[in-house]
Design an enzyme around this catalytic site. Structure first.
Site, mmCIF file in Angstrom:
data_model
loop_
_atom_site.group_PDB
_atom_site.id
_atom_site.type_symbol
_atom_site.label_atom_id
_atom_site.label_comp_id
_atom_site.label_asym_id
_atom_site.label_seq_id
_atom_site.Cartn_x
_atom_site.Cartn_y
_atom_site.Cartn_z
ATOM 1 C CE LYS A 184 -4.109 -1.941 -0.026
ATOM 2 N NZ LYS A 184 -3.788 -3.353 -0.269
HETATM 3 C C1 PLP Z 1 -9.951 -2.820 -1.470
HETATM 4 C C2 PLP Z 1 -9.316 -3.507 -0.298
HETATM 5 N N1 PLP Z 1 -10.047 -3.699 0.802
HETATM 6 C C3 PLP Z 1 -9.536 -4.270 1.890
HETATM 7 C C4 PLP Z 1 -8.240 -4.726 1.912
HETATM 8 C C5 PLP Z 1 -7.759 -5.443 3.133
HETATM 9 O O1 PLP Z 1 -6.640 -4.898 3.680
HETATM 10 P P1 PLP Z 1 -5.798 -5.748 4.767
HETATM 11 O O2 PLP Z 1 -5.017 -6.739 3.991
HETATM 12 O O3 PLP Z 1 -4.977 -4.710 5.447
HETATM 13 O O4 PLP Z 1 -6.777 -6.380 5.677
HETATM 14 C C6 PLP Z 1 -7.424 -4.542 0.796
HETATM 15 C C7 PLP Z 1 -6.021 -4.998 0.829
HETATM 16 O O5 PLP Z 1 -5.463 -5.591 0.010
HETATM 17 C C8 PLP Z 1 -7.982 -3.928 -0.350
HETATM 18 O O6 PLP Z 1 -7.241 -3.760 -1.443
#
Ligand code: PLP
Length: 376
Positions: A184
């Protein structure tokens, strides 16, 4: 031979290394909360919201938002079909049903028109996703939410620094969650942040994320069975360094996209991320959607790029097409309804978007894509 071009990766400076070292050295016992608190305060200020809660992931943030809003069995939450499964999975964690609406042709984000078609008397929330750093039409979504008394839970995982109408992503929903996964725009390795202006929701989140007890409780007085979602101090220290460098990191994302726009200039049949007026796209992933007439499905294009030493990813498959949702009535309905998600998905790929990219590498990607497509 030139090195491989990675799909994603962070920018870590001496500042993050110094903070992490300090947290690893001193961030224990009574001082364990110092870096999480500093990161939360700096992040809330950057987004322009009252409250920020540091978490182990964005997924846990979405879970807490749903749980704190009291959404549960029998309720429906409308999310876009074209997104990562983490947007919708937490809806199932609380026992509610995800309803997959279609996306807009240009922004690739949740279409308000499609949301309207999905509303039922069981709808409790809309969960828009700021896909690849772009934003949906929040004015239209807010209108719908107000008309029907719905909460907007914004999945801002991919949109640190993006804007709509002068407000930052994360401040566009009633509550929002960000991701600091290694790919990210800001990273803490793994991590997340929930943000909101709502005092009651914030208080409920603090309670739910610590096994159902009030902040500060030292007598182990749990009054509900809940969850344990916290960010470790070393991760928060890295996050603090990242948010202090926000303008630099977001500017680099936009610079990378500008290089791509130049490298792909005049390349017919290839559409890159859209940035409507009054919005700021931070291009978490530069994404190319090909005209089906070119006859380069995403898997074939990814294989050709791989051969040339260039990493890429497929754009998301519609969630309603995944085995995880096979047999669910809401997925079956979505497959029939969501023409745009199904039209875009087979033809889109994410291009290398790591913060360490240099213009020469983007130029190389452009040359390779032109060669593959026979447009040299
Ligand atoms: C659109 C979206 N939502 C939620 C997430 C979830 O993030 P995390 O992996 O920090 O839980 C991601 C991560 O890849 C994402 O791209």
């Amino acid at each position: 031979m030139e090195g491989r071009i990675p799909i994603a990766g962070p920018s870590i400076s001496q500042r993050e290394i110094d903070y992490a070292t300090d947290a690893a050295t001193h961030g224990w016992y009574a001082r364990a909360g110092e870096y999480p608190k500093r990161f939360e305060e700096a992040f809330a200020q950057y987004i322009g919201v009252k409250h920020a809660v540091s978490l182990p992931s964005c997924t846990s943030g979405l879970h807490l938002a749903l749980a704190a809003a009291g959404i549960g069995p029998g309720d429906e939450v409308i999310a876009p079909d074209l997104t990562w499964i983490a947007s919708a999975a937490p809806v199932a964690y609380v026992g509610a049903t995800p309803v997959f609406a279609d996306v807009d042709e240009r922004t690739w984000c949740l279409s308000a028109e499609s949301v309207r078609a999905c509303l039922t008397e069981n709808t409790k929330a809309i969960l828009p996703v700021d896909l690849y750093g772009g934003v949906p039409d929040y004015d239209e979504l807010r209108k719908l939410a107000d008309e029907h008394g719905l909460l907007i839970i914004e999945d801002a995982a991919e949109a640190i620094g993006s804007e709509y109408g002068g407000r930052k992503a994360g401040a566009l929903g009633d509550v929002a969650a960000f991701s600091f996964h290694g790919s990210k725009t800001f990273t803490t390795g793994e991590g997340g942040m929930l943000v909101t202006d709502d005092d009651d929701l914030h208080a409920r989140v603090l309670y739910l994320r610590d096994h159902g007890r009030e902040p500060g409780d030292v007598h182990f007085q749990n009054t509900e069975v809940a969850f344990k979602y916290k960010m470790p101090p070393v991760a928060a220290a890295i996050g603090l360094g990242q948010v202090e460098r926000a303008d630099e990191l977001v500017a680099k994302k936009r610079e990378i996209f500008a290089w791509y726009r130049e490298a792909f200039d005049d390349l017919e049949g290839v559409t890159l991320n859209h940035e409507p007026a009054e919005t700021k796209n931070t291009y978490w992933m530069v994404t190319a959607v090909l005209d089906p007439m070119l006859n380069w499905p995403k898997e074939k294009l990814m294989a050709a790029l791989d051969q040339a030493g260039i990493d890429s990813r497929p754009i998301f498959h519609p969630l309603s097409s995944l085995p995880a949702y096979a047999g669910q009535a809401s997925a079956t309905a979505a497959r029939k309804r969501n023409a745009t998600s199904y039209r875009l998905s087979p033809w889109g790929i994410n291009l290398p978007s790591a913060l360490c990219l240099e213009q020469a590498q983007v130029v190389r990607v452009g040359q390779v894509v032109r060669r593959i497509l026979g447009k040299v």
